[in-house]
Design a protein around this motif. Structure first.
Motif, PDB file in Angstrom:
ATOM      1  N   HIS A  11       0.835  -1.216   0.000  1.00 16.67           N
ATOM      2  CA  HIS A  11       0.000   0.000   0.000  1.00 16.67           C
ATOM      3  C   HIS A  11       0.864   1.258   0.000  1.00 16.67           C
ATOM      4  O   HIS A  11       0.508   2.257  -0.631  1.00 16.67           O
ATOM      5  N   ILE A  12       1.988   1.211   0.695  1.00 19.85           N
ATOM      6  CA  ILE A  12       2.885   2.368   0.688  1.00 19.85           C
ATOM      7  C   ILE A  12       3.437   2.593  -0.722  1.00 19.85           C
ATOM      8  O   ILE A  12       3.541   3.735  -1.193  1.00 19.85           O
ATOM      9  N   GLN A  13       3.730   1.490  -1.383  1.00 21.64           N
ATOM     10  CA  GLN A  13       4.224   1.602  -2.757  1.00 21.64           C
ATOM     11  C   GLN A  13       3.170   2.229  -3.679  1.00 21.64           C
ATOM     12  O   GLN A  13       3.476   3.123  -4.472  1.00 21.64           O
ATOM     13  N   THR A  14       1.933   1.772  -3.533  1.00 23.66           N
ATOM     14  CA  THR A  14       0.849   2.345  -4.334  1.00 23.66           C
ATOM     15  C   THR A  14       0.664   3.828  -4.009  1.00 23.66           C
ATOM     16  O   THR A  14       0.431   4.656  -4.897  1.00 23.66           O
ATOM     17  N   ALA A  15       0.771   4.141  -2.718  1.00 22.32           N
ATOM     18  CA  ALA A  15       0.609   5.544  -2.297  1.00 22.32           C
ATOM     19  C   ALA A  15       1.681   6.418  -2.941  1.00 22.32           C
ATOM     20  O   ALA A  15       1.368   7.451  -3.558  1.00 22.32           O
ATOM     21  N   THR A  16       2.937   6.017  -2.800  1.00 21.61           N
ATOM     22  CA  THR A  16       4.008   6.874  -3.331  1.00 21.61           C
ATOM     23  C   THR A  16       3.965   6.924  -4.859  1.00 21.61           C
ATOM     24  O   THR A  16       4.305   7.948  -5.455  1.00 21.61           O
ATOM     25  N   ALA A  17       3.491   5.845  -5.486  1.00 24.78           N
ATOM     26  CA  ALA A  17       3.353   5.874  -6.947  1.00 24.78           C
ATOM     27  C   ALA A  17       2.356   6.938  -7.382  1.00 24.78           C
ATOM     28  O   ALA A  17       2.506   7.553  -8.445  1.00 24.78           O
ATOM     29  N   ALA A  18       1.326   7.164  -6.552  1.00 23.08           N
ATOM     30  CA  ALA A  18       0.326   8.187  -6.889  1.00 23.08           C
ATOM     31  C   ALA A  18       0.963   9.572  -6.966  1.00 23.08           C
ATOM     32  O   ALA A  18       0.470  10.461  -7.662  1.00 23.08           O
ATOM     33  N   LEU A  19       2.092   9.744  -6.257  1.00 26.00           N
ATOM     34  CA  LEU A  19       2.772  11.047  -6.259  1.00 26.00           C
ATOM     35  C   LEU A  19       3.522  11.300  -7.568  1.00 26.00           C
ATOM     36  O   LEU A  19       4.036  12.407  -7.789  1.00 26.00           O
ATOM     37  N   ASP A  20       3.564  10.285  -8.456  1.00 23.59           N
ATOM     38  CA  ASP A  20       4.181  10.490  -9.776  1.00 23.59           C
ATOM     39  C   ASP A  20       3.446  11.553 -10.588  1.00 23.59           C
ATOM     40  O   ASP A  20       3.980  12.035 -11.590  1.00 23.59           O
ATOM     41  N   ALA A  21       2.244  11.884 -10.168  1.00 23.18           N
ATOM     42  CA  ALA A  21       1.514  12.970 -10.838  1.00 23.18           C
ATOM     43  C   ALA A  21       2.222  14.313 -10.643  1.00 23.18           C
ATOM     44  O   ALA A  21       1.874  15.301 -11.309  1.00 23.18           O
ATOM     45  N   PHE A  22       3.198  14.364  -9.723  1.00 23.15           N
ATOM     46  CA  PHE A  22       3.905  15.612  -9.423  1.00 23.15           C
ATOM     47  C   PHE A  22       5.376  15.505  -9.799  1.00 23.15           C
ATOM     48  O   PHE A  22       5.954  14.410  -9.773  1.00 23.15           O
TER      49      PHE A  22
END
Lengths: 326, 326
Positions: B294-305
């Protein structure tokens, strides 16, 4: 049943039916325990006064859109939420003639179901999309919790002043009536003066309603109350009849009243004696007359509207608040 | 203290100071009892993670208006409100190393102060004037109470599935993290994709955070936890380490684990044995790896920035959620 009560019931029967249906619809789709506990408090013969006031106030402003009844449930959910928490706070055992939720289930369930109903009310408020409505609802919840805390803090405090009492009942009761009436005007898109008139109507009606309620504890038996007679006294709740009587009783008598108040195990004979003294030292009559004054101010606020059937039923409801026996 | 923790603390020190000040400012002007009880839970060394996430997410979207810190208090007030009610629901006795409010004061005071903090949060939400924010906050409160009720209903239910567990922690924890991050984007006026990216970030971070929290109960001693070790087990709370270990233990061992779970008076030796079995049947490792996913998925979402200091600190916070020991 009095003629006035029968007249009101007949006039609002369709609205109450619509409100009952909306109260059930807006609890779905929620799982069993919440429905059971929320249903226990919600569907136990409440009068639906608060949602009804909102619907009627909206109609008085010429508005009766589809969503009005749905939005009106906010005020019953908020009311039920506070009843769940207050019964626990007060250690009550009966509500509307039924065992209270925190005993039928347990404290945690009563707390969490109260939280859920509060949240459900706020969620429906958000659905109005009207900032002023949302702000009103948020302030109501803030005021109500403060009023209850204040009342809890001052429990058994025989020095409580009439002003402090009015502040407590403003927070715990009047703001919800006020908010219901105000929201009726707001969803109708009424102008500032009209919004203010209905805000005033709700506020004074709410104060009078709570004063009348505080009187019932000393003037009605358990059966018509749906809870144990003398419950307020047993909890040390300093309501206006006591405050006034305490400040008008001669010294020795005042101490005698205080000693009964301080003993939660008072006998039925002592309770009867206490009620006698409330009458003798003007507590009952004074509270009745102050409540009547607020009803007069409330109905005067309706002068902002032409005469007609909706104004008439709101006036009837206000008048009935004074004479009701449950 | 780990290097990562030190790095995070240094990076957010100014924000945390501003949040601390806003938390105190926005409780005023409220009278003594509320301030005392609310202060007891609010100012006991909480990490301010939720308001911090909102402030950082707003900043990541290029926004840092005056009101952002004030609005961020919503998420700490809501969190504190649920802690007050949950400690009562769980019958806890320690929170952050201090006596819980419902014991230091009493149940009514804890219930009503929780109600007040919830209302205060909603009131500040109304002040944003942003419908989407208000709707988010209202849904959070609805979800949180439902999550807690669901958890209460399933207490000691050894048949609870992993899916049902995830639904509980989604409601009781993830929606608040999600709401904080989403609100950061909303107050910044971010576009749909960005709002969704930060909503996803918060959601997965929240799930991982709760899984890590559920692990701590079996991997830390009382002192670093600030509450009694084995509290979850004693309350019969079915968390993921148990669910997984139960479904992977051989028959006889599973019954033995259940018998310890069913006896709230288990000895320290039995607790140690239980923890051993959680390790042996993969409950600890599985929970850790799912949290890491879940942490990996969370930080991947930050790729939008784009990469930059704010994105870095959010990534650090996410990574730290996995390795924290309190």
């Amino acid at each position: 049943m009095t003629d006035l009560k029968q007249k009101i019931i007949a006039a609002v029967a369709d609205d109450v039916d619509a409100i009952e249906k909306a109260l059930a619809d807006n609890l779905k789709p929620h799982f069993d325990l919440v429905s059971d506990v929320a249903g226990h408090i919600l569907f136990a013969g409440g009068k639906r006064l608060r949602p009804l006031l909102m619907v009627l106030c909206a109609r008085l402003c010429g508005f009766s859109g589809d969503q009005v009844v749905r939005f009106s449930t906010i005020f019953e959910y908020l009311h039920a939420a506070t009843l769940l928490h207050d019964d626990l706070v007060d250690g009550a055992d009966l509500r509307r003639g039924r065992q209270v939720a925190h005993q039928k289930w347990d404290n945690p369930t009563a707390v969490l179901t109260g939280d859920f109903l509060l949240a459900r009310g706020l969620s429906i408020a958000a659905d109005t999309g009207l900032n002023e409505v949302i702000r009103t609802i948020a302030r109501i919840t803030e005021n109500m919790s403060q009023g209850e805390i204040r009342q809890l803090e001052r429990k058994g405090d025989v020095t409580l002043s009439e002003d402090a009492y009015v502040e407590v009942i403003r927070c715990k009761t009047a703001v919800l009536f006020q908010g219901a009436c105000r929201t009726g005007a707001l969803v109708a898109g009424a102008g500032t003066d009209i919004v203010q008139a209905l805000t005033d109507f709700g506020y004074h009606l709410g104060l009078a309603f709570q004063m009348a309620d505080d009187l019932l504890d000393y003037t009605q038996d358990s059966r018509s109350l749906g809870k144990r007679a003398g419950a307020d006294l047993r909890e040390g709740k300093m309501t206006l009849p006591l405050i006034h009587a305490f400040s008008h009783a001669p010294d020795g008598q005042r101490e005698h009243m205080v000693s009964i108040l301080k003993n939660p195990d008072f006998t039925p004979a002592e309770f009867a004696e206490f009620v006698d003294m409330l009458h003798r030292y003007g507590g009952i009559a004074y509270t009745r007359s102050l409540a009547a004054e607020h009803i007069q101010t409330a109905t005067a606020a309706l002068d902002a509207f032409d005469h007609g059937p909706v104004r008439e039923i709101l006036t009837d409801i206000a008048d009935y608040a004074l004479v009701r026996n449950a």
